[in-house]
Scaffold this motif. Structure first.
Motif, mmCIF file in Angstrom:
data_model
loop_
_atom_site.group_PDB
_atom_site.id
_atom_site.type_symbol
_atom_site.label_atom_id
_atom_site.label_comp_id
_atom_site.label_asym_id
_atom_site.label_seq_id
_atom_site.Cartn_x
_atom_site.Cartn_y
_atom_site.Cartn_z
ATOM 1 N N PHE A 1 0.716 -1.207 -0.129
ATOM 2 C CA PHE A 1 -0.084 -0.043 -0.141
ATOM 3 C C PHE A 1 0.828 1.168 0.128
ATOM 4 O O PHE A 1 0.432 2.053 -0.754
ATOM 5 N N GLU A 2 1.924 1.258 0.760
ATOM 6 C CA GLU A 2 2.705 2.534 0.841
ATOM 7 C C GLU A 2 3.351 2.888 -0.595
ATOM 8 O O GLU A 2 3.408 3.828 -1.002
ATOM 9 N N CYS A 3 3.633 1.702 -1.099
ATOM 10 C CA CYS A 3 4.119 1.806 -2.750
ATOM 11 C C CYS A 3 3.378 2.246 -3.536
ATOM 12 O O CYS A 3 3.488 3.297 -4.253
ATOM 13 N N VAL A 4 2.062 1.768 -3.615
ATOM 14 C CA VAL A 4 1.262 2.270 -4.445
ATOM 15 C C VAL A 4 0.590 3.638 -4.263
ATOM 16 O O VAL A 4 0.420 4.252 -5.266
ATOM 17 N N ALA A 5 0.488 3.989 -3.114
ATOM 18 C CA ALA A 5 0.090 5.461 -2.860
ATOM 19 C C ALA A 5 0.931 6.238 -3.078
ATOM 20 O O ALA A 5 0.614 7.327 -3.557
ATOM 21 N N ARG A 6 2.271 5.991 -3.132
ATOM 22 C CA ARG A 6 3.400 7.008 -3.296
ATOM 23 C C ARG A 6 3.510 7.249 -4.918
ATOM 24 O O ARG A 6 3.120 8.273 -5.399
ATOM 25 N N GLU A 7 3.195 5.997 -5.460
ATOM 26 C CA GLU A 7 3.274 6.048 -7.033
ATOM 27 C C GLU A 7 2.027 6.665 -7.538
ATOM 28 O O GLU A 7 2.173 7.732 -8.690
ATOM 29 N N VAL A 8 0.782 6.653 -7.020
ATOM 30 C CA VAL A 8 -0.214 7.259 -7.506
ATOM 31 C C VAL A 8 -0.242 8.696 -7.245
ATOM 32 O O VAL A 8 -0.695 9.569 -7.916
ATOM 33 N N TYR A 9 0.407 9.155 -6.079
ATOM 34 C CA TYR A 9 0.474 10.357 -5.803
ATOM 35 C C TYR A 9 1.371 11.052 -6.773
ATOM 36 O O TYR A 9 1.159 12.203 -7.358
ATOM 37 N N GLU A 10 2.692 10.550 -7.015
ATOM 38 C CA GLU A 10 3.574 11.218 -7.859
ATOM 39 C C GLU A 10 2.938 11.223 -9.404
ATOM 40 O O GLU A 10 3.288 12.098 -10.002
ATOM 41 N N GLU A 11 2.426 10.244 -10.030
ATOM 42 C CA GLU A 11 1.842 10.033 -11.068
ATOM 43 C C GLU A 11 0.474 10.831 -11.579
ATOM 44 O O GLU A 11 0.294 11.565 -12.740
ATOM 45 N N LEU A 12 -0.481 11.072 -10.345
ATOM 46 C CA LEU A 12 -1.742 11.479 -10.812
ATOM 47 C C LEU A 12 -2.241 12.753 -9.649
ATOM 48 O O LEU A 12 -3.156 13.155 -9.707
ATOM 49 N N ASN A 13 -1.512 12.746 -8.403
ATOM 50 C CA ASN A 13 -1.701 13.753 -7.525
ATOM 51 C C ASN A 13 -2.945 13.355 -6.582
ATOM 52 O O ASN A 13 -3.695 14.159 -6.430
ATOM 53 N N ILE A 14 -3.126 12.086 -6.554
ATOM 54 C CA ILE A 14 -4.266 11.402 -5.959
ATOM 55 C C ILE A 14 -3.834 10.835 -4.610
ATOM 56 O O ILE A 14 -2.902 10.186 -4.463
ATOM 57 N N ARG A 15 -4.227 11.184 -3.456
ATOM 58 C CA ARG A 15 -4.000 10.814 -2.320
ATOM 59 C C ARG A 15 -5.030 9.371 -1.960
ATOM 60 O O ARG A 15 -6.288 9.509 -1.774
ATOM 61 N N LEU A 16 -4.402 8.070 -2.101
ATOM 62 C CA LEU A 16 -5.264 7.002 -1.612
ATOM 63 C C LEU A 16 -5.593 6.729 -0.132
ATOM 64 O O LEU A 16 -4.362 6.975 0.678
ATOM 65 N N SER A 17 -6.617 6.109 0.173
ATOM 66 C CA SER A 17 -6.579 5.524 1.458
ATOM 67 C C SER A 17 -6.709 3.964 1.277
ATOM 68 O O SER A 17 -7.420 3.587 0.368
ATOM 69 N N PRO A 18 -6.348 3.419 2.181
ATOM 70 C CA PRO A 18 -6.538 1.981 2.105
ATOM 71 C C PRO A 18 -8.005 1.235 2.025
ATOM 72 O O PRO A 18 -8.107 0.301 1.242
ATOM 73 N N GLU A 19 -8.911 2.149 2.216
ATOM 74 C CA GLU A 19 -10.187 1.764 2.285
ATOM 75 C C GLU A 19 -10.638 1.807 0.766
ATOM 76 O O GLU A 19 -11.611 0.989 0.462
ATOM 77 N N GLN A 20 -9.810 2.153 -0.052
ATOM 78 C CA GLN A 20 -10.412 2.409 -1.554
ATOM 79 C C GLN A 20 -9.773 1.125 -2.315
ATOM 80 O O GLN A 20 -10.197 0.830 -3.337
ATOM 81 N N ILE A 21 -9.062 0.401 -1.679
ATOM 82 C CA ILE A 21 -8.497 -0.904 -2.333
ATOM 83 C C ILE A 21 -9.770 -1.996 -1.987
ATOM 84 O O ILE A 21 -9.988 -2.297 -0.787
#
Length: 140
Positions: free
Chosen positions: A52-72
């Motif tokens: 989750f830390e990996c995907v959250a960082r990548e999605v923020y870098e690529e799209l400026n989206i802040r993911l929460s674990p509840e979205q997965i």
């Protein structure tokens, strides 16, 4: 598996928004894997990140989206695409329309778009392994 620390190479995420999947068109550079193909957000692991830390960082870098674990909603480990000796992680999640409208695209790739799921699963310009992984989710 979302917050577990184990050896894996990276994460890809199929983010659904109103029945479509968020895709990124890879750069058209011959030296990268799958140039000019439609891809999913995500990327390589840094240091000792959890999936989750990996995907959250990548999605923020690529799209400026802040993911929460509840979205997965779905997580599965697979054999790596670039390095078959490594494990890679595939996730599926949900994206609100307001989050899609707030995207600020980063500097990796040529652009992004929402793609109908059927198109993603059949288009010859989508990374084949990601199609297979999304099929696994759809069939599950």
């Amino acid at each position: 598996m979302l917050d577990k620390r184990f050896s894996f190479s990276g994460v890809k995420l199929a983010l659904f928004c109103e029945g479509q999947v968020l895709t990124i068109l890879r750069d058209d550079i011959k030296s990268i894997p799958f140039p000019n193909f439609w891809d999913l957000p995500g990327g390589g692991r840094e240091e000792n990140e959890t999936p989750f830390e990996c995907v959250a960082r990548e999605v923020y870098e690529e799209l400026n989206i802040r993911l929460s674990p509840e979205q997965i909603a779905w997580v599965k480990a697979y054999q790596g695409v670039v390095d078959p000796d490594q494990t890679s992680v595939f996730m599926v999640g949900e994206l609100a329309r307001s989050e899609h409208e707030a995207i600020r695209f980063g500097d990796e790739g040529q652009g992004y778009r929402l793609m109908p799921v059927d198109d993603f699963l059949t288009d010859k310009q989508v990374i084949p392994q990601l199609q297979e992984r999304l099929w696994d989710y759809v069939r599950d």
